[in-house]
Design a protein around this motif. Structure first.
Motif, short mmCIF file in Angstrom:
data_model
loop_
_atom_site.label_atom_id
_atom_site.label_comp_id
_atom_site.label_asym_id
_atom_site.label_seq_id
_atom_site.Cartn_x
_atom_site.Cartn_y
_atom_site.Cartn_z
N LYS A 62 11.60 -16.79 5.18
CA LYS A 62 10.35 -16.83 5.96
C LYS A 62 9.18 -17.35 5.12
CE LYS A 62 11.06 -13.80 9.75
NZ LYS A 62 10.80 -14.74 10.83
N GLY A 63 9.40 -17.52 3.80
CA GLY A 63 8.33 -18.01 2.93
C GLY A 63 7.18 -17.03 2.79
N LEU A 64 7.52 -15.78 2.49
CA LEU A 64 6.51 -14.73 2.41
C LEU A 64 6.29 -14.25 0.98
CD1 LEU A 64 7.66 -12.64 5.51
CD2 LEU A 64 5.86 -14.37 5.41
N ARG A 65 5.12 -13.67 0.77
CA ARG A 65 4.78 -13.04 -0.50
C ARG A 65 4.05 -11.74 -0.16
NH1 ARG A 65 1.82 -16.79 -4.36
NH2 ARG A 65 0.78 -17.26 -2.41
N ALA A 66 4.32 -10.68 -0.92
CA ALA A 66 3.73 -9.36 -0.63
C ALA A 66 2.86 -8.87 -1.78
CB ALA A 66 4.83 -8.34 -0.36
N HIS A 67 1.83 -8.15 -1.41
CA HIS A 67 0.93 -7.49 -2.36
C HIS A 67 0.88 -6.02 -1.97
CE1 HIS A 67 -0.44 -11.53 -3.46
NE2 HIS A 67 -0.46 -11.77 -2.17
N VAL A 68 0.96 -5.14 -2.97
CA VAL A 68 0.99 -3.71 -2.69
C VAL A 68 0.06 -2.97 -3.64
CG1 VAL A 68 3.00 -3.35 -4.21
CG2 VAL A 68 2.50 -1.68 -2.41
N THR A 69 -0.54 -1.92 -3.12
CA THR A 69 -1.29 -0.99 -3.96
C THR A 69 -0.92 0.43 -3.52
OG1 THR A 69 -3.46 -0.39 -4.85
CG2 THR A 69 -3.36 -0.95 -2.51
N VAL A 70 -0.87 1.33 -4.49
CA VAL A 70 -0.53 2.73 -4.22
C VAL A 70 -1.54 3.64 -4.89
CG1 VAL A 70 1.95 2.24 -4.02
CG2 VAL A 70 1.02 2.90 -6.22
N THR A 71 -1.67 4.83 -4.34
CA THR A 71 -2.56 5.83 -4.92
C THR A 71 -2.05 7.21 -4.56
OG1 THR A 71 -4.89 6.50 -5.20
CG2 THR A 71 -4.16 5.94 -2.96
N ASP A 72 -2.41 8.20 -5.36
CA ASP A 72 -2.02 9.57 -5.04
C ASP A 72 -3.08 10.55 -5.51
OD1 ASP A 72 -0.89 10.95 -7.77
OD2 ASP A 72 -0.44 8.81 -7.75
N GLU A 73 -3.11 11.66 -4.82
CA GLU A 73 -3.95 12.80 -5.16
C GLU A 73 -3.07 14.02 -5.14
OE1 GLU A 73 -7.01 13.46 -6.20
OE2 GLU A 73 -7.45 11.32 -6.37
N THR A 74 -3.62 15.18 -5.28
CA THR A 74 -2.84 16.40 -5.38
C THR A 74 -1.88 16.60 -4.21
OG1 THR A 74 -4.69 17.42 -6.54
CG2 THR A 74 -3.00 18.90 -5.70
N GLU A 75 -2.34 16.33 -2.99
CA GLU A 75 -1.51 16.61 -1.82
C GLU A 75 -1.07 15.37 -1.04
OE1 GLU A 75 -3.78 19.43 0.44
OE2 GLU A 75 -3.38 21.03 -0.99
N TYR A 76 -1.56 14.19 -1.43
CA TYR A 76 -1.24 12.99 -0.66
C TYR A 76 -0.92 11.79 -1.56
CZ TYR A 76 -3.26 15.68 3.11
OH TYR A 76 -3.52 16.68 4.02
N ALA A 77 -0.10 10.91 -1.02
CA ALA A 77 0.15 9.60 -1.63
C ALA A 77 -0.06 8.58 -0.53
CB ALA A 77 1.57 9.52 -2.18
N ALA A 78 -0.61 7.43 -0.89
CA ALA A 78 -0.88 6.40 0.11
C ALA A 78 -0.57 5.03 -0.46
CB ALA A 78 -2.35 6.47 0.54
N ALA A 79 -0.33 4.09 0.45
CA ALA A 79 -0.05 2.71 0.04
C ALA A 79 -0.61 1.75 1.08
CB ALA A 79 1.46 2.51 -0.10
N PHE A 80 -0.90 0.57 0.60
CA PHE A 80 -1.41 -0.51 1.45
C PHE A 80 -0.68 -1.79 1.05
CE2 PHE A 80 -4.53 -3.75 2.69
CZ PHE A 80 -4.83 -3.34 3.98
N VAL A 81 -0.17 -2.52 2.02
CA VAL A 81 0.58 -3.75 1.76
C VAL A 81 0.02 -4.89 2.60
CG1 VAL A 81 2.84 -4.89 1.96
CG2 VAL A 81 2.71 -2.52 1.18
N VAL A 82 -0.16 -6.03 1.96
CA VAL A 82 -0.51 -7.26 2.66
C VAL A 82 0.59 -8.26 2.41
CG1 VAL A 82 -2.15 -9.18 2.82
CG2 VAL A 82 -3.00 -6.86 2.43
N VAL A 83 1.13 -8.84 3.48
CA VAL A 83 2.15 -9.88 3.36
C VAL A 83 1.53 -11.17 3.85
CG1 VAL A 83 4.41 -10.66 4.18
CG2 VAL A 83 4.04 -8.24 3.65
N GLU A 84 1.69 -12.23 3.05
CA GLU A 84 1.12 -13.51 3.40
C GLU A 84 2.20 -14.59 3.40
OE1 GLU A 84 -1.68 -15.05 0.52
OE2 GLU A 84 -0.52 -14.22 -1.13
N THR A 85 1.93 -15.65 4.13
CA THR A 85 2.81 -16.81 4.08
C THR A 85 2.42 -17.65 2.86
OG1 THR A 85 1.34 -18.02 5.57
CG2 THR A 85 3.22 -16.89 6.57
N ILE A 86 3.44 -18.22 2.23
CA ILE A 86 3.18 -19.02 1.02
C ILE A 86 2.78 -20.43 1.44
CG2 ILE A 86 4.24 -19.98 -1.05
CD1 ILE A 86 6.07 -17.53 -1.09
#
Length: 130
Positions: A106-130
């Motif tokens: 599909k010609g894709l590339r992904a970017h990810v970021t993660v974070t966590d605190e005492t009770e939660y973990a979260a992530a955000f992903v952006v996928v783009e076409t190359i």
């Protein structure tokens, strides 16, 4: 051009309860080989660090599955998608098998970021076409 965006948040208390019930089998289902090795080292040192690591990876995989528009169905599987760290510490997505082939075709590339605190973990992903 943006192909898709995904985000997820994970309640670490629920994750801890699942680990208590199912043991490491849960981690083995969700984590790929590179991730599992890191999880075991972190958990052996400090239980909470292992739990946070598992939570960020769980959230990132959920966010990635949303960004590519498949959810958790083939070729997307828990273990075919790994969140690994570059030498700089930046999280990156490493894909395996059919998922890697599908993503490349599909010609894709992904970017990810993660974070966590005492009770939660979260992530955000952006996928783009190359």
């Amino acid at each position: 051009m943006i192909y898709g965006i995904g985000t997820d948040i994970c309640d670490l208390r629920r994750l801890r309860a699942t680990l208590d019930r199912r043991g490491e089998r849960f981690a083995e289902k969700v984590l790929g080989p590179h991730e599992l090795a890191v999880f075991r080292v972190r958990r052996a040192r400090v239980e909470a660090r292992g739990l946070s690591f598992l939570g960020t990876r769980f959230a990132a995989k959920e966010a990635f599955s949303k960004a590519i528009g498949l959810g958790m169905r083939m070729p997307m599987t828990w273990r075919a998608c790994e969140i690994v760290n570059a030498a700089s510490g930046k999280p990156e997505i490493l894909l395996h098998g059919e998922l890697a082939e599908w993503f490349a075709a599909k010609g894709l590339r992904a970017h990810v970021t993660v974070t966590d605190e005492t009770e939660y973990a979260a992530a955000f992903v952006v996928v783009e076409t190359i």
